[in-house]
Design a protein around this motif. Sequence first.
Motif, PDB file in Angstrom:
ATOM      1  N   LEU A   1       0.824  -1.210   0.000  1.00 46.76           N
ATOM      2  CA  LEU A   1       0.000   0.000   0.000  1.00 46.76           C
ATOM      3  C   LEU A   1       0.860   1.264   0.000  1.00 46.76           C
ATOM      4  O   LEU A   1       0.709   2.116  -0.885  1.00 46.76           O
ATOM      5  N   PRO A   2       1.793   1.417   0.953  1.00 44.53           N
ATOM      6  CA  PRO A   2       2.663   2.604   0.865  1.00 44.53           C
ATOM      7  C   PRO A   2       3.562   2.589  -0.363  1.00 44.53           C
ATOM      8  O   PRO A   2       3.896   3.647  -0.904  1.00 44.53           O
ATOM      9  N   PHE A   3       3.950   1.406  -0.832  1.00 44.39           N
ATOM     10  CA  PHE A   3       4.732   1.333  -2.065  1.00 44.39           C
ATOM     11  C   PHE A   3       3.926   1.894  -3.234  1.00 44.39           C
ATOM     12  O   PHE A   3       4.466   2.540  -4.130  1.00 44.39           O
ATOM     13  N   GLY A   4       2.623   1.621  -3.227  1.00 43.57           N
ATOM     14  CA  GLY A   4       1.767   2.105  -4.302  1.00 43.57           C
ATOM     15  C   GLY A   4       1.739   3.617  -4.370  1.00 43.57           C
ATOM     16  O   GLY A   4       1.771   4.203  -5.463  1.00 43.57           O
ATOM     17  N   PHE A   5       1.691   4.267  -3.217  1.00 43.50           N
ATOM     18  CA  PHE A   5       1.732   5.730  -3.198  1.00 43.50           C
ATOM     19  C   PHE A   5       3.036   6.238  -3.810  1.00 43.50           C
ATOM     20  O   PHE A   5       3.054   7.210  -4.561  1.00 43.50           O
ATOM     21  N   GLN A   6       4.131   5.576  -3.458  1.00 42.74           N
ATOM     22  CA  GLN A   6       5.429   6.007  -3.955  1.00 42.74           C
ATOM     23  C   GLN A   6       5.570   5.749  -5.452  1.00 42.74           C
ATOM     24  O   GLN A   6       6.196   6.527  -6.179  1.00 42.74           O
ATOM     25  N   ALA A   7       4.971   4.663  -5.932  1.00 49.69           N
ATOM     26  CA  ALA A   7       5.123   4.285  -7.336  1.00 49.69           C
ATOM     27  C   ALA A   7       4.138   4.989  -8.254  1.00 49.69           C
ATOM     28  O   ALA A   7       4.331   4.995  -9.473  1.00 49.69           O
ATOM     29  N   ALA A   8       3.089   5.587  -7.698  1.00 43.63           N
ATOM     30  CA  ALA A   8       2.020   6.166  -8.516  1.00 43.63           C
ATOM     31  C   ALA A   8       2.521   7.093  -9.621  1.00 43.63           C
ATOM     32  O   ALA A   8       2.065   6.988 -10.773  1.00 43.63           O
ATOM     33  N   PRO A   9       3.472   7.998  -9.349  1.00 39.70           N
ATOM     34  CA  PRO A   9       3.926   8.886 -10.433  1.00 39.70           C
ATOM     35  C   PRO A   9       4.648   8.152 -11.562  1.00 39.70           C
ATOM     36  O   PRO A   9       4.811   8.705 -12.650  1.00 39.70           O
ATOM     37  N   LEU A  10       5.060   6.917 -11.319  1.00 45.27           N
ATOM     38  CA  LEU A  10       5.818   6.168 -12.318  1.00 45.27           C
ATOM     39  C   LEU A  10       4.933   5.298 -13.200  1.00 45.27           C
ATOM     40  O   LEU A  10       5.403   4.758 -14.202  1.00 45.27           O
ATOM     41  N   LEU A  11       3.664   5.156 -12.839  1.00 48.57           N
ATOM     42  CA  LEU A  11       2.807   4.164 -13.487  1.00 48.57           C
ATOM     43  C   LEU A  11       1.974   4.702 -14.641  1.00 48.57           C
ATOM     44  O   LEU A  11       1.445   3.917 -15.423  1.00 48.57           O
ATOM     45  N   GLY A  12       1.807   5.999 -14.740  1.00 51.29           N
ATOM     46  CA  GLY A  12       0.923   6.541 -15.756  1.00 51.29           C
ATOM     47  C   GLY A  12      -0.498   6.634 -15.231  1.00 51.29           C
ATOM     48  O   GLY A  12      -0.722   6.752 -14.023  1.00 51.29           O
ATOM     49  N   HIS A  13      -1.476   6.534 -16.135  1.00 48.12           N
ATOM     50  CA  HIS A  13      -2.869   6.717 -15.745  1.00 48.12           C
ATOM     51  C   HIS A  13      -3.753   5.660 -16.402  1.00 48.12           C
ATOM     52  O   HIS A  13      -3.374   5.027 -17.385  1.00 48.12           O
ATOM     53  N   GLY A  14      -4.951   5.493 -15.840  1.00 41.73           N
ATOM     54  CA  GLY A  14      -5.959   4.627 -16.432  1.00 41.73           C
ATOM     55  C   GLY A  14      -5.567   3.169 -16.479  1.00 41.73           C
ATOM     56  O   GLY A  14      -4.940   2.629 -15.557  1.00 41.73           O
ATOM     57  N   VAL A  15      -5.935   2.530 -17.591  1.00 37.37           N
ATOM     58  CA  VAL A  15      -5.684   1.096 -17.761  1.00 37.37           C
ATOM     59  C   VAL A  15      -4.193   0.800 -17.717  1.00 37.37           C
ATOM     60  O   VAL A  15      -3.759  -0.226 -17.177  1.00 37.37           O
ATOM     61  N   ARG A  16      -3.408   1.704 -18.267  1.00 37.60           N
ATOM     62  CA  ARG A  16      -1.957   1.503 -18.258  1.00 37.60           C
ATOM     63  C   ARG A  16      -1.430   1.395 -16.834  1.00 37.60           C
ATOM     64  O   ARG A  16      -0.563   0.569 -16.545  1.00 37.60           O
TER      65      ARG A  16
ATOM     66  N   ILE B   1      10.811  -0.909  -6.518  1.00 32.06           N
ATOM     67  CA  ILE B   1      10.778   0.265  -5.648  1.00 32.06           C
ATOM     68  C   ILE B   1      12.175   0.573  -5.120  1.00 32.06           C
ATOM     69  O   ILE B   1      12.583   1.740  -5.026  1.00 32.06           O
ATOM     70  N   SER B   2      12.936  -0.464  -4.785  1.00 33.62           N
ATOM     71  CA  SER B   2      14.300  -0.252  -4.284  1.00 33.62           C
ATOM     72  C   SER B   2      15.163   0.436  -5.331  1.00 33.62           C
ATOM     73  O   SER B   2      15.886   1.394  -5.035  1.00 33.62           O
ATOM     74  N   PHE B   3      15.102  -0.042  -6.569  1.00 40.18           N
ATOM     75  CA  PHE B   3      15.909   0.556  -7.630  1.00 40.18           C
ATOM     76  C   PHE B   3      15.452   1.981  -7.926  1.00 40.18           C
ATOM     77  O   PHE B   3      16.276   2.859  -8.198  1.00 40.18           O
ATOM     78  N   ALA B   4      14.152   2.221  -7.881  1.00 42.12           N
ATOM     79  CA  ALA B   4      13.648   3.573  -8.138  1.00 42.12           C
ATOM     80  C   ALA B   4      14.118   4.545  -7.064  1.00 42.12           C
ATOM     81  O   ALA B   4      14.557   5.664  -7.360  1.00 42.12           O
TER      82      ALA B   4
END
Length: 274
Positions: free
Chosen positions: A60-75, A88-91
């Motif tokens: 869950l907290p990883f998701g917050f951190q990764a959100a800007p890297l994922l794009g939007h919508g279905v992608r 997440i570690s590499f990012a």
Amino acid sequence: MGVSYGAISVEHGLPWWIPVLLSVLVVAGTSELMFVTIIASGASSWLAAAAGLLVNARYLPFGFQAAPLLGHGVRALAAAHVVNDESISFALAEEDDATRRLGFWVSGIGAVAIWPASTALGTWLGAFLGDVRTWGLDAVFPAVVLALVLPKVRAGGAPMIAAVVTGAGLTAGAAGFLPAGLPELLAVTAVVLARPWRTTAPATQETTLEACSVVLLAAVAVRSGTFHDGAFAGPSLLAGCTVAAVLGWRKAPFLLTVAAAITVTATLRLTGLG
């Protein structure tokens, strides 16, 4: 870790295709290992699935951190499949957004590809090598995380160090009696020592989310490097991970850190230390 997971699954008497299928669909080693262990003990698949979801609550907290890297919508929904400890570690190990995005995608896709392959290899090797922990392969995952996270901890200064040490202590103290997954989540409470949460400052929110991820990853490394199936994993693995921590703190080359952890762990076990 995939090789170890595959070998352990076969050792528990499961057919080879179960861990391989899980490694393709789930891509979360700790929860997969817990799932096959519970199934092998004779418990229901529902209980095993619930335990796996509990372990994965740390994402869950990883998701917050990764959100800007994922794009939007279905992608973004599709991209969420590559959110894992390694990506997440590499990012987090990178400073600028472009390099973070590259590190996230390369490591994430690499994990999605390598994890099933290494799991399949482990199911095959398990029949010949026996317990792959003898060869120190269970030190790979914590060593990888430590090598990537500790330079970030060092750069964060005293507040980050205090948060990570506190989180690691909470995790180690709770790992013996709390279900897997909860000790790591408990560690996140220590992030208040690194950055107070301030909803009025977007930059502070971003920094706090990053601190949460760093503390959480460090806690995951501590638990996987000191405990196995809720019990102390033994001095050999602890020694190997300690070496990895020292080398990671000193910013030693990544491969050297991981290789040293494996070598120390395997050597001590082969001498009978345990």
